[in-house]
Design a protein around this motif. Structure first.
Motif, mmCIF file in Angstrom:
data_model
loop_
_atom_site.group_PDB
_atom_site.id
_atom_site.type_symbol
_atom_site.label_atom_id
_atom_site.label_comp_id
_atom_site.label_asym_id
_atom_site.label_seq_id
_atom_site.Cartn_x
_atom_site.Cartn_y
_atom_site.Cartn_z
ATOM 1 N N PHE A 288 51.089 3.002 -22.293
ATOM 2 C CA PHE A 288 51.063 1.737 -23.013
ATOM 3 C C PHE A 288 50.551 0.642 -22.087
ATOM 4 C CE2 PHE A 288 54.026 4.123 -25.550
ATOM 5 C CZ PHE A 288 53.738 3.717 -26.841
ATOM 6 N N GLN A 289 49.883 -0.316 -22.681
ATOM 7 C CA GLN A 289 49.409 -1.453 -21.901
ATOM 8 C C GLN A 289 49.790 -2.728 -22.637
ATOM 9 O OE1 GLN A 289 45.189 -0.786 -21.881
ATOM 10 N NE2 GLN A 289 44.824 -2.110 -23.635
ATOM 11 N N THR A 290 49.994 -3.776 -21.879
ATOM 12 C CA THR A 290 50.278 -5.068 -22.491
ATOM 13 C C THR A 290 48.946 -5.721 -22.818
ATOM 14 O OG1 THR A 290 52.296 -5.273 -21.210
ATOM 15 C CG2 THR A 290 51.411 -7.284 -22.168
ATOM 16 N N THR A 291 48.791 -6.083 -24.083
ATOM 17 C CA THR A 291 47.551 -6.681 -24.548
ATOM 18 C C THR A 291 47.873 -8.019 -25.195
ATOM 19 O OG1 THR A 291 46.691 -4.478 -25.006
ATOM 20 C CG2 THR A 291 45.532 -6.312 -26.004
ATOM 21 N N VAL A 292 47.080 -9.025 -24.894
ATOM 22 C CA VAL A 292 47.256 -10.339 -25.494
ATOM 23 C C VAL A 292 46.123 -10.545 -26.486
ATOM 24 C CG1 VAL A 292 47.382 -12.823 -25.088
ATOM 25 C CG2 VAL A 292 48.357 -11.236 -23.424
ATOM 26 N N PHE A 293 46.495 -10.741 -27.746
ATOM 27 C CA PHE A 293 45.524 -11.003 -28.792
ATOM 28 C C PHE A 293 45.513 -12.509 -29.032
ATOM 29 C CE2 PHE A 293 47.153 -6.734 -29.759
ATOM 30 C CZ PHE A 293 45.968 -6.029 -29.694
ATOM 31 N N THR A 294 44.343 -13.121 -28.930
ATOM 32 C CA THR A 294 44.195 -14.554 -29.168
ATOM 33 C C THR A 294 43.338 -14.728 -30.410
ATOM 34 O OG1 THR A 294 44.311 -14.956 -26.797
ATOM 35 C CG2 THR A 294 43.443 -16.732 -28.159
ATOM 36 N N PHE A 295 43.773 -15.609 -31.300
ATOM 37 C CA PHE A 295 43.023 -15.812 -32.534
ATOM 38 C C PHE A 295 43.131 -17.264 -32.968
ATOM 39 C CE2 PHE A 295 47.239 -14.232 -33.376
ATOM 40 C CZ PHE A 295 47.743 -15.102 -34.328
ATOM 41 N N LYS A 296 42.171 -17.677 -33.771
ATOM 42 C CA LYS A 296 42.145 -19.043 -34.286
ATOM 43 C C LYS A 296 42.733 -19.036 -35.694
ATOM 44 C CE LYS A 296 38.323 -20.885 -31.663
ATOM 45 N NZ LYS A 296 39.043 -21.844 -30.870
ATOM 46 N N THR A 297 43.473 -20.071 -35.989
ATOM 47 C CA THR A 297 44.056 -20.221 -37.311
ATOM 48 C C THR A 297 43.071 -20.931 -38.223
ATOM 49 O OG1 THR A 297 45.066 -22.319 -36.750
ATOM 50 C CG2 THR A 297 46.374 -20.347 -36.318
ATOM 51 N N PRO A 298 43.293 -20.854 -39.535
ATOM 52 C CA PRO A 298 42.383 -21.552 -40.449
ATOM 53 C C PRO A 298 42.299 -23.053 -40.174
ATOM 54 C CG PRO A 298 43.735 -20.014 -41.673
ATOM 55 C CD PRO A 298 44.259 -20.029 -40.264
ATOM 56 N N GLY A 299 43.364 -23.646 -39.633
ATOM 57 C CA GLY A 299 43.354 -25.075 -39.337
ATOM 58 C C GLY A 299 42.638 -25.415 -38.044
ATOM 59 N N GLY A 300 42.151 -24.405 -37.317
ATOM 60 C CA GLY A 300 41.431 -24.656 -36.079
ATOM 61 C C GLY A 300 42.272 -24.491 -34.828
ATOM 62 N N GLY A 301 43.571 -24.266 -35.003
ATOM 63 C CA GLY A 301 44.432 -24.059 -33.844
ATOM 64 C C GLY A 301 44.232 -22.666 -33.262
ATOM 65 N N GLU A 302 44.747 -22.482 -32.071
ATOM 66 C CA GLU A 302 44.615 -21.178 -31.417
ATOM 67 C C GLU A 302 46.012 -20.638 -31.111
ATOM 68 O OE1 GLU A 302 42.936 -20.018 -27.220
ATOM 69 O OE2 GLU A 302 41.271 -20.435 -28.600
ATOM 70 N N HIS A 303 46.226 -19.380 -31.440
ATOM 71 C CA HIS A 303 47.503 -18.730 -31.183
ATOM 72 C C HIS A 303 47.247 -17.425 -30.454
ATOM 73 C CE1 HIS A 303 50.027 -21.381 -33.575
ATOM 74 N NE2 HIS A 303 49.064 -21.391 -34.476
#
Length: 121
Positions: free
Chosen positions: A67-82
């Motif tokens: 197993f590896q730790t993976t960070v998924f980054t994505f933009k929300t419809p409002g333009g924010g980033e999570h």
């Protein structure tokens, strides 16, 4: 040989069941109470050990090395980033990224996120 009273057999079995459950309950309660007293008031692992991982905090190693730790980054419809951190199998990180991007695209297409995933009865 035989038993003339089925009720007596049933009663004996019910008494056996209740006495077994009672014995186990009392024994577990006493054992856990003693362990809790010996460990200093808590049966839980300290939070920092839990977050670090029990293998790493107990003996410095890691288990499930596939197993590896993976960070998924994505933009929300409002333009924010999570971002979301997950432990996934090394070969499955791309599959999770694709599935997450599909969900995010579906959410971006609709103004009301509940329309994305309609509740089906």
């Amino acid at each position: 040989m035989g038993c003339s009273s089925w009720g007596a057999i049933l009663g004996a079995n019910v008494m056996l069941l209740l006495s077994t459950v009672g014995w186990i309950g009392v024994t577990c309660y006493v054992s856990l109470h003693l362990i809790k007293k010996i460990l200093g008031g808590s049966l839980r692992v300290p939070v920092n050990h839990e977050l670090k991982g029990m293998d790493a905090s107990a003996h410095g190693g890691r288990s499930y090395t596939e197993f590896q730790t993976t960070v998924f980054t994505f933009k929300t419809p409002g333009g924010g980033e999570h971002s979301m951190e997950m432990r996934v199998r090394a070969g499955d990180a791309a599959k999770f990224a694709m599935a997450l991007s599909e969900v995010m695209v579906r959410i971006a297409r609709f103004s009301n996120p509940s329309e994305c995933f309609p509740i089906q009865d």
